[in-house]
Design a protein around this motif. Structure first.
Motif, PDB file in Angstrom:
ATOM      1  N   TYR A 268       3.665  46.425   3.934  1.00  0.00           N
ATOM      2  CA  TYR A 268       2.455  47.168   3.327  1.00  0.00           C
ATOM      3  C   TYR A 268       1.248  46.419   3.217  1.00  0.00           C
ATOM      4  N   SER A 270      -0.060  45.811   0.532  1.00  0.00           N
ATOM      5  CA  SER A 270      -0.497  46.531  -0.470  1.00  0.00           C
ATOM      6  C   SER A 270       0.440  46.656  -1.871  1.00  0.00           C
ATOM      7  N   GLY A 326      -0.430  57.073   7.860  1.00  0.00           N
ATOM      8  CA  GLY A 326      -1.313  56.174   8.287  1.00  0.00           C
ATOM      9  C   GLY A 326      -2.855  56.825   8.168  1.00  0.00           C
ATOM     10  N   PRO A 327      -3.797  56.119   8.037  1.00  0.00           N
ATOM     11  CA  PRO A 327      -5.171  56.570   7.884  1.00  0.00           C
ATOM     12  C   PRO A 327      -5.599  57.259   8.796  1.00  0.00           C
ATOM     13  N   ALA A 394      -4.531  52.179   3.025  1.00  0.00           N
ATOM     14  CA  ALA A 394      -3.935  51.927   4.080  1.00  0.00           C
ATOM     15  C   ALA A 394      -3.129  50.871   3.939  1.00  0.00           C
ATOM     16  N   ARG A 396      -0.727  48.002   6.864  1.00  0.00           N
ATOM     17  CA  ARG A 396      -1.148  47.241   8.143  1.00  0.00           C
ATOM     18  C   ARG A 396      -1.053  48.156   9.213  1.00  0.00           C
ATOM     19  N   ASP A 397      -1.576  48.098  10.247  1.00  0.00           N
ATOM     20  CA  ASP A 397      -1.404  48.970  11.436  1.00  0.00           C
ATOM     21  C   ASP A 397       0.044  48.400  12.189  1.00  0.00           C
TER      22      ASP A 397
END
Length: 791
Positions: A268, A270, A326-327, A394, A396-397
């Protein structure tokens, strides 16, 4: 957060508050009766009563090793004295004549209502002559001094009859005035806790008090450091097992939590996401407790432990939400994965829901807890969690990782037939060895180490304590009726003792005969005048003239006028505790227990033939005796649990198939979803069998969890991605969810506690295999070309 969300948020907060209020009033229990069948047999109820409150659960076997015999004996006396003054113990025995004077005084005073030899025939002229002659013969035996002293008052030898009867059991050897093992290397004590088996805290305190007393008394001896304490018994096993499980759960939970938290933080990036991801699980656990509390009125601790494990599946929901939404995807992304999760939840409900139909409240509680927990966790993930995400939230991608995983899935597809072959071989092994799949022994779940069991067996053998495996139970509306029935059964058991079929037995009627029996014996005593006339004839030619037996006539006269013996008369003697342990009031009924002792010698030595006991009990059918094989009954109880759980699980599988058939409307898709789940389950079962592990009911719970977790993987691979397979974000989320599941449960596989090891060793590899099989059996065509936009 939108205005439309406010009512939902308030509703959720109100739900959580209501749950907390209910949970605060919930009655949690460790009472084993919660796991009795709804309609238990009488034998099963006795088993649980003994484990909960009976002497099985209260007896502590104590040994002292090291030093020399004198030091061990001294410490035994000091320790016993300390424990006798401790309110935590109701009885402490080490061979010292603590109650001997009171015991002998009571036996002597009431010998004519206690002695089983007293009958009208015994006090006829012939009977008196024979009894007196036998007592005279004893003058030349080692008992001569005692007999000579008693002869004027007890020429028929009733006291010796009683002492012989009460000492008829296998008593420990004596050394330096205290009990000792046969090899003389260990001093022995018996202690009975006042705390019942259901009061583990009380028993733990009593055991700690015993250990502290030993340490304190040993420290007073010059060589105290050389002396070692051994303590065993059901209470020790229960307390040590609880401590071991608590320690293992705490250690492994911290370890797995740290691994999962580190993994999720890595994914994450986050802390907010990490905390929010726990909301579905916490909400689900609260809902599960409330559902069980309201549905059953009480919640068992075992249900809470295993139920929380089952709804561990809910951890995955937040991962799917955070990764797949996802964002860039917003609500569209959140809505896209929801139908798959919804179907996965319904699949899990079908699996766990079957348990609710169990006749065993414990399994039914587990089913209700899991269903309520999963539903609430899914709803919180769907409707609450997205709204709590901060603006601009968000993680991580993970698209690059997902693209690489698509290539891994394609590579796994090339191994499809190899993996299918492994699954087929596993299925063949399970089918061929189906009679070895399940372990029907309750001992398989025991966390008690073999060393501790060996110490218990050695102490029990040295003490000559009944192994309490075999027991006769009679019940009646009042105590005296129960004693009468015990007397009826005792008469039959005595024939087995005489035949060497059993080594002996205990009965409350040995220490406190029924009023009816006492009155019968008292009525057999002749009046003084008649007794005197009979004695004159009976002693003719014997070296004991009737003139010397005036004290005997006086005692008979007193006994004829004395009121029958009562339980209160036993106070201050060692017989009081014996009666209290063997004659119990349970609700509106009284229960008399008659534990059997195996023969010390003969063929087969130290084994009781249940068939012989049952045949003998036919002669006391009026007493309605129950012959309880504690070990056999616990095994049958567990086997019935296991058998029913297997059948219900199969019913759950049938419900899952029906659900998928309705939801997917395609037999081919149903097979595609079920195939990896079946392959994973069969491979895990085969792996356990090849490792020498026979499955227990805990493994079955683990297999259900594999189906619950794995169904999400299979459904995602069967999703709308077509031959291209799941999108990269979906693959990444499945990998993350799988890693957390494997890490969380895999750690348990290294536990020394069988129940934890069973869950971990099943779910950890099973979840991984479910993902691998789902990927291998999925419809994939080729690895995406670099630069192709991710779906």
């Amino acid at each position: 957060m939108t205005r439309r969300f406010v009512p939902a948020l308030l509703l959720w907060l109100a739900f959580v508050a209501a749950c907390i209020a209910v949970v605060s009033q919930t009655r949690f229990t460790a009472d084993l009766s919660a796991f009795l069948p709804e309609a238990p047999t009488a034998e099963q109820r006795v088993l649980v009563e003994q484990l909960r409150d009976g002497m099985v659960s209260r007896l502590l076997l104590v040994g002292i090793e090291g030093g020399d015999a004198a030091q061990r004996a001294q410490l035994s006396r000091d320790l016993a004295g300390k424990l006798r003054a401790d309110a935590a113990f109701g009885m402490v025995a080490n061979g010292e004549p603590v109650h001997r004077e009171r015991d002998h005084a009571l036996l002597f005073t009431h010998r004519y209502v206690l002695s089983p030899a007293v009958s009208a025939e015994r006090f006829t002229t012939t009977g008196l002559r024979q009894a007196i002659a036998e007592s005279i013969d004893l003058l030349a035996s080692p008992l001569g001094m005692l007999t000579k002293t008693l002869l004027p008052r007890d020429p028929t030898g009733e006291l010796l009859q009683l002492l012989e009867r009460l000492d008829g059991g296998a008593r420990p050897a004596m050394q330096e005035g205290v009990w000792a093992s046969r090899d003389g290397r260990r001093a022995l004590l018996l202690a009975q806790t006042r705390a019942s088996g259901s009061d583990l805290d009380g028993q733990q305190a009593a055991i700690a008090s015993l250990r502290n007393a030993f340490a304190g008394e040993a420290s007073k001896l010059p060589s105290g450091a050389d002396l070692k304490l051994l303590v065993s018994g059901a209470a020790v096993f229960a307390v040590d097992s609880r401590a071991t499980i608590e320690s293992e759960v705490t250690r492994l939970a911290l370890l797995s939590t740290a691994i999962i938290a580190a993994l999720l933080l890595f994914i994450y990036r986050s802390p907010t996401a990490l905390v929010l991801g726990l909301l579905p699980v916490v909400s689900g656990a609260l809902a599960g407790i409330v559902a069980v509390s309201l549905g059953f009125g009480v919640m068992h601790g075992v249900t809470l432990g295993f139920g929380t494990t089952l709804i561990g599946e809910a951890v995955d929901y937040a991962i799917y939400l955070f990764v797949q939404s996802g964002p860039a995807r917003g609500n569209e992304g959140r809505n896209a994965f929801w139908p798959t999760i919804r179907l996965g939840v319904m699949t899990s409900i079908c699996g766990f829901g079957a348990l609710m139909f169990s006749g065993f409240p414990g399994l039914a509680q587990l089913g209700l807890y899991s269903i309520a927990g999963l539903i609430v966790a899914a709803l919180v993930t769907r409707y609450i969690l997205p709204q709590l995400l901060p603006v601009g939230f968000a993680i991580r991608d993970v698209t690059p990782l997902g693209l690489r995983l698509q290539c891994v899935v394609v590579a796994a597809g090339r191994l499809r037939w190899i993996l299918a072959g492994v699954a087929a071989l596993s299925g063949a092994l399970v089918f061929a060895q189906h009679d070895r799949v399940w372990n029907h022994e309750l001992g398989a779940l025991s966390p008690v180490p073999a060393e501790a069991q060996a110490v218990d067996a050695a102490l029990r053998s040295d003490l000559g304590a009944p192994d309490l495996r075999y027991m006769i139970v009679v019940r009646a509306a009042d105590a005296d009726s129960a004693l009468q029935r015990a007397e009826s059964v005792s008469a039959q058991l005595q024939t087995l003792v005489d035949a060497g079929e059993i080594g002996g037995y205990e009965s409350p009627s040995l220490y406190l005969p029924s009023q009816t029996r006492q009155l019968e014996r008292r009525a057999a005593l002749p009046d003084p005048r008649e007794l005197g006339e009979r004695l004159a004839t009976a002693t003719a030619g014997l070296p004991l003239p009737a003139e010397r037996l005036a004290p005997f006539i006086d005692d008979i006269s007193t006994a004829r006028a004395r009121a029958p013996l009562t339980r209160a008369d036993l106070d201050g003697t060692s017989f009081a505790m014996a009666v209290d342990s063997l004659l119990l009031r349970q609700g509106e009924q009284w229960t008399a227990l008659l534990p059997l002792r195996a023969p010390a010698a003969g063929a087969p030595a130290k084994e009781i033939d249940p068939a012989a006991v049952r045949r003998a009990l036919d002669g006391a059918a009026d007493a309605s005796p129950m012959f309880i094989d504690m070990k056999g009954e616990s095994g049958r109880l567990y086997a019935s649990y296991l058998r029913e759980a297997i059948m219900l699980s199969l019913a759950g599988v049938a419900a899952i198939v029906a659900l998928l058939a309705v939801a997917l409307r395609s037999p081919r898709r149903v097979v595609r979803v079920l195939l990896p789940l079946a392959a994973a389950v069969l491979t895990v079962v085969a792996g356990l069998m090849l490792s020498g592990v026979a499955l227990t009911i805990l493994h079955l719970v683990g297999l259900l969890l594999i189906v619950a977790v794995g169904s999400n993987y299979a459904l995602f691979f069967d999703g709308p991605g077509g031959s291209g397979g799941p999108p990269p974000a979906t693959l990444a989320s499945m990998l993350f969810a799988n890693l957390t599941t494997v890490a969380g449960f895999g750690v348990l596989a290294f536990s020394s506690v069988p129940v934890l090891q069973a869950i971990g060793g099943t779910v950890g590899p099973g979840a991984l295999l479910a993902l691998v099989f789902a990927a291998a059996f999925a419809r994939t065509s080729s690895c995406p070309v670099p630069g192709t936009p991710a779906r």
